[in-house]
Design a protein around this motif. Structure first.
Motif, PDB file in Angstrom:
ATOM      1  N   SER A 114       0.977  -1.521  -0.476  1.00  0.00           N
ATOM      2  CA  SER A 114       0.086  -0.575   0.066  1.00  0.00           C
ATOM      3  C   SER A 114       0.941   1.283  -0.169  1.00  0.00           C
ATOM      4  O   SER A 114       0.101   2.476   0.269  1.00  0.00           O
ATOM      5  N   ASN A 115       2.008   0.977   0.006  1.00  0.00           N
ATOM      6  CA  ASN A 115       3.946   2.218  -0.349  1.00  0.00           C
ATOM      7  C   ASN A 115       3.683   2.144  -0.833  1.00  0.00           C
ATOM      8  O   ASN A 115       4.891   1.728  -0.920  1.00  0.00           O
ATOM      9  N   PRO A 116       3.945   1.900  -2.524  1.00  0.00           N
ATOM     10  CA  PRO A 116       4.749   1.972  -3.527  1.00  0.00           C
ATOM     11  C   PRO A 116       5.722   3.359  -3.578  1.00  0.00           C
ATOM     12  O   PRO A 116       5.490   3.985  -3.219  1.00  0.00           O
ATOM     13  N   PRO A 117       6.682   3.096  -4.440  1.00  0.00           N
ATOM     14  CA  PRO A 117       6.940   4.265  -4.528  1.00  0.00           C
ATOM     15  C   PRO A 117       6.628   4.872  -5.682  1.00  0.00           C
ATOM     16  O   PRO A 117       5.985   4.278  -6.648  1.00  0.00           O
ATOM     17  N   ALA A 118       7.443   6.309  -5.766  1.00  0.00           N
ATOM     18  CA  ALA A 118       7.125   6.506  -6.881  1.00  0.00           C
ATOM     19  C   ALA A 118       7.491   6.545  -8.029  1.00  0.00           C
ATOM     20  O   ALA A 118       6.451   6.392  -8.947  1.00  0.00           O
ATOM     21  N   GLN A 119       8.117   6.041  -7.620  1.00  0.00           N
ATOM     22  CA  GLN A 119       9.017   5.484  -9.736  1.00  0.00           C
ATOM     23  C   GLN A 119       9.096   4.030  -9.626  1.00  0.00           C
ATOM     24  O   GLN A 119      10.142   4.386  -8.596  1.00  0.00           O
ATOM     25  N   MET A 120       9.121   2.772 -10.237  1.00  0.00           N
ATOM     26  CA  MET A 120       9.351   2.006  -9.887  1.00  0.00           C
ATOM     27  C   MET A 120      10.190   1.273 -11.361  1.00  0.00           C
ATOM     28  O   MET A 120      10.096   1.745 -12.100  1.00  0.00           O
ATOM     29  N   SER A 121      11.311   1.113 -10.841  1.00  0.00           N
ATOM     30  CA  SER A 121      12.643  -0.177 -11.659  1.00  0.00           C
ATOM     31  C   SER A 121      11.843  -1.005 -11.967  1.00  0.00           C
ATOM     32  O   SER A 121      10.458  -1.454 -11.404  1.00  0.00           O
ATOM     33  N   GLU A 122      11.667  -2.014 -13.468  1.00  0.00           N
ATOM     34  CA  GLU A 122      10.964  -2.983 -13.735  1.00  0.00           C
ATOM     35  C   GLU A 122      11.264  -4.511 -12.758  1.00  0.00           C
ATOM     36  O   GLU A 122      10.527  -4.759 -12.796  1.00  0.00           O
ATOM     37  N   LEU A 123      12.852  -4.057 -11.986  1.00  0.00           N
ATOM     38  CA  LEU A 123      12.916  -5.028 -11.153  1.00  0.00           C
ATOM     39  C   LEU A 123      11.664  -4.825  -9.910  1.00  0.00           C
ATOM     40  O   LEU A 123      11.509  -6.188  -9.328  1.00  0.00           O
ATOM     41  N   ARG A 124      11.915  -3.531  -9.074  1.00  0.00           N
ATOM     42  CA  ARG A 124      10.978  -3.518  -8.371  1.00  0.00           C
ATOM     43  C   ARG A 124       9.859  -3.894  -8.433  1.00  0.00           C
ATOM     44  O   ARG A 124       8.584  -4.743  -7.867  1.00  0.00           O
ATOM     45  N   ARG A 125       9.251  -3.333 -10.366  1.00  0.00           N
ATOM     46  CA  ARG A 125       7.750  -4.096 -10.591  1.00  0.00           C
ATOM     47  C   ARG A 125       7.355  -5.243 -10.265  1.00  0.00           C
ATOM     48  O   ARG A 125       6.563  -5.789  -9.957  1.00  0.00           O
ATOM     49  N   ALA A 126       8.704  -6.188 -11.054  1.00  0.00           N
ATOM     50  CA  ALA A 126       8.145  -7.217 -10.649  1.00  0.00           C
ATOM     51  C   ALA A 126       8.423  -7.710  -9.421  1.00  0.00           C
ATOM     52  O   ALA A 126       7.241  -9.005  -8.857  1.00  0.00           O
ATOM     53  N   ALA A 127       9.223  -7.288  -7.926  1.00  0.00           N
ATOM     54  CA  ALA A 127       9.532  -8.043  -6.448  1.00  0.00           C
ATOM     55  C   ALA A 127       7.754  -7.929  -5.660  1.00  0.00           C
ATOM     56  O   ALA A 127       7.094  -8.290  -5.976  1.00  0.00           O
ATOM     57  N   PHE A 128       7.272  -6.463  -6.103  1.00  0.00           N
ATOM     58  CA  PHE A 128       5.071  -6.170  -6.552  1.00  0.00           C
ATOM     59  C   PHE A 128       4.508  -7.324  -7.050  1.00  0.00           C
ATOM     60  O   PHE A 128       3.625  -7.236  -6.125  1.00  0.00           O
ATOM     61  N   ASP A 129       4.825  -7.181  -8.307  1.00  0.00           N
ATOM     62  CA  ASP A 129       3.916  -8.591  -8.556  1.00  0.00           C
ATOM     63  C   ASP A 129       3.928  -9.623  -7.692  1.00  0.00           C
ATOM     64  O   ASP A 129       2.887 -10.657  -7.163  1.00  0.00           O
ATOM     65  N   HIS A 130       4.958 -10.457  -7.767  1.00  0.00           N
ATOM     66  CA  HIS A 130       5.759 -11.597  -7.354  1.00  0.00           C
ATOM     67  C   HIS A 130       4.992 -11.162  -5.439  1.00  0.00           C
ATOM     68  O   HIS A 130       4.746 -12.390  -4.603  1.00  0.00           O
ATOM     69  N   ARG A 131       5.496 -10.367  -4.776  1.00  0.00           N
ATOM     70  CA  ARG A 131       4.601 -10.096  -3.511  1.00  0.00           C
ATOM     71  C   ARG A 131       3.134 -10.526  -3.251  1.00  0.00           C
ATOM     72  O   ARG A 131       2.956 -10.746  -2.335  1.00  0.00           O
ATOM     73  N   ILE A 132       2.187  -9.383  -4.008  1.00  0.00           N
ATOM     74  CA  ILE A 132       0.970  -9.335  -4.331  1.00  0.00           C
ATOM     75  C   ILE A 132       0.412 -11.535  -4.422  1.00  0.00           C
ATOM     76  O   ILE A 132      -0.585 -11.656  -4.075  1.00  0.00           O
ATOM     77  N   ALA A 133       1.724 -11.921  -5.889  1.00  0.00           N
ATOM     78  CA  ALA A 133       0.617 -13.454  -5.772  1.00  0.00           C
ATOM     79  C   ALA A 133       1.049 -14.170  -4.624  1.00  0.00           C
ATOM     80  O   ALA A 133       0.584 -14.548  -4.036  1.00  0.00           O
ATOM     81  N   ALA A 134       2.702 -13.809  -3.887  1.00  0.00           N
ATOM     82  CA  ALA A 134       2.264 -14.942  -2.241  1.00  0.00           C
ATOM     83  C   ALA A 134       1.091 -14.679  -1.102  1.00  0.00           C
ATOM     84  O   ALA A 134       0.965 -15.012  -1.038  1.00  0.00           O
ATOM     85  N   LEU A 135       0.731 -13.174  -1.465  1.00  0.00           N
ATOM     86  CA  LEU A 135      -0.546 -12.578  -0.277  1.00  0.00           C
ATOM     87  C   LEU A 135      -1.421 -13.501  -1.140  1.00  0.00           C
ATOM     88  O   LEU A 135      -2.135 -14.393  -0.033  1.00  0.00           O
ATOM     89  N   ILE A 136      -1.988 -13.314  -1.796  1.00  0.00           N
ATOM     90  CA  ILE A 136      -2.666 -13.637  -2.314  1.00  0.00           C
ATOM     91  C   ILE A 136      -3.122 -15.550  -2.368  1.00  0.00           C
ATOM     92  O   ILE A 136      -4.095 -15.826  -1.474  1.00  0.00           O
ATOM     93  N   MET A 137      -2.167 -15.588  -2.658  1.00  0.00           N
ATOM     94  CA  MET A 137      -2.194 -17.359  -2.133  1.00  0.00           C
ATOM     95  C   MET A 137      -2.273 -18.107  -1.021  1.00  0.00           C
ATOM     96  O   MET A 137      -2.929 -19.356  -1.016  1.00  0.00           O
ATOM     97  N   THR A 138      -1.123 -17.006  -0.142  1.00  0.00           N
ATOM     98  CA  THR A 138      -1.557 -17.128   1.197  1.00  0.00           C
ATOM     99  C   THR A 138      -2.634 -17.363   1.862  1.00  0.00           C
ATOM    100  O   THR A 138      -3.187 -17.797   2.534  1.00  0.00           O
ATOM    101  N   LEU A 139      -3.408 -16.317   1.247  1.00  0.00           N
ATOM    102  CA  LEU A 139      -4.630 -15.696   1.779  1.00  0.00           C
ATOM    103  C   LEU A 139      -5.821 -16.981   1.231  1.00  0.00           C
ATOM    104  O   LEU A 139      -6.379 -17.579   1.549  1.00  0.00           O
ATOM    105  N   GLU A 140      -5.252 -18.080  -0.123  1.00  0.00           N
ATOM    106  CA  GLU A 140      -6.049 -19.309  -0.445  1.00  0.00           C
ATOM    107  C   GLU A 140      -5.895 -20.388   0.156  1.00  0.00           C
ATOM    108  O   GLU A 140      -7.090 -20.728   0.666  1.00  0.00           O
ATOM    109  N   ALA A 141      -4.904 -20.323   0.769  1.00  0.00           N
ATOM    110  CA  ALA A 141      -4.846 -21.476   1.965  1.00  0.00           C
ATOM    111  C   ALA A 141      -5.394 -21.463   3.026  1.00  0.00           C
ATOM    112  O   ALA A 141      -5.661 -22.672   3.714  1.00  0.00           O
ATOM    113  N   SER A 142      -5.044 -19.655   3.750  1.00  0.00           N
ATOM    114  CA  SER A 142      -5.959 -20.052   4.574  1.00  0.00           C
ATOM    115  C   SER A 142      -7.025 -20.359   4.565  1.00  0.00           C
ATOM    116  O   SER A 142      -7.981 -20.880   5.484  1.00  0.00           O
ATOM    117  N   TYR A 143      -7.717 -19.516   3.450  1.00  0.00           N
ATOM    118  CA  TYR A 143      -9.638 -19.812   3.378  1.00  0.00           C
ATOM    119  C   TYR A 143      -9.710 -21.017   3.160  1.00  0.00           C
ATOM    120  O   TYR A 143     -10.656 -21.789   3.783  1.00  0.00           O
TER     121      TYR A 143
END
Length: 212
Positions: A114-143
């Motif tokens: 919820s607090n991303p940097p104003a400018q994101m490099s391609e590597l940082r954006r990939a990290a955010f993509d994987h972070r949201i993926a991991a979060l959703i999959m963890t929530l799915e497992a919990s659900y």
């Protein structure tokens, strides 16, 4: 898990201190995840569903679903928008509400998203993509690990019926076919649906057709 991290794309994130207030109905092109670490109130979605929230509750809205928010006790909203390019997990095909598991790392992940940097490099954006993926999959497992009793058997059937109606509203010939697929008798499902969403199934089907 039904989907993999490359299918997830982080769109944006923000967090706000929420006073007692009313946020008018709005919608997003992406999934919207709203975590309420503090505060309480309710949200109403198009079609008539009403969902309560309190500290620790997380709500995920599907894309293009109009919803409002009535904050009754001031708190904080942690919001993240994301998209899924692959198959959408069944638990995200309707509004998801759940008490966040007692895991500080999940709350910390949502704070970071919820607090991303104003400018994101391609590597940082990939990290955010994987972070949201991991979060959703963890929530799915919990659900998925929640016992039916903790959700309420009637609520489970009601949520399944809601998903069926949203997916196939244009081809449904009668509510009996919804009940059959949801695995519950029609009379019992009508009662469960009204109790869970605050609206009758017939009216919900009508509104869904009109909204689409």
């Amino acid at each position: 898990t039904a989907v993999y991290s490359p299918a997830f794309r982080f769109v944006s994130g923000w967090h706000t201190n929420q006073p007692k207030s009313y946020c008018p109905a709005h919608e997003h092109q992406a999934f919207e995840l709203v975590y309420h670490p503090l505060g309480s109130g309710q949200t109403a979605v198009s079609g008539g569903g009403i969902y309560r929230f309190s500290p620790g509750v997380l709500i995920i809205y599907p894309p293009l679903l109009s919803h409002d928010q009535h904050t009754e006790k001031e708190g904080t909203d942690v919001c993240v928008l994301f998209t899924i390019a692959g198959m959408v997990p069944a638990f995200l095909k309707q509004v998801l509400t759940m008490q966040l598991p007692n895991d500080r790392s999940l709350a910390a992940d949502m704070e970071r998203l919820s607090n991303p940097p104003a400018q994101m490099s391609e590597l940082r954006r990939a990290a955010f993509d994987h972070r949201i993926a991991a979060l959703i999959m963890t929530l799915e497992a919990s659900y998925d690990s929640l016992p039916v009793e903790s959700l309420g058997a009637e609520a489970v059937h009601a949520e399944r019926a809601c998903a069926i109606i949203r997916e196939r509203f244009s081809t449904i010939l009668g509510l009996d076919e919804v009940a059959k697929e949801a695995g519950i008798g029609l009379d019992r499902l009508r009662h469960a649906f009204k109790l869970h969403y605050g609206i009758g199934m017939s009216k919900f089907l009508q509104r869904t057709r009109l909204d689409r």
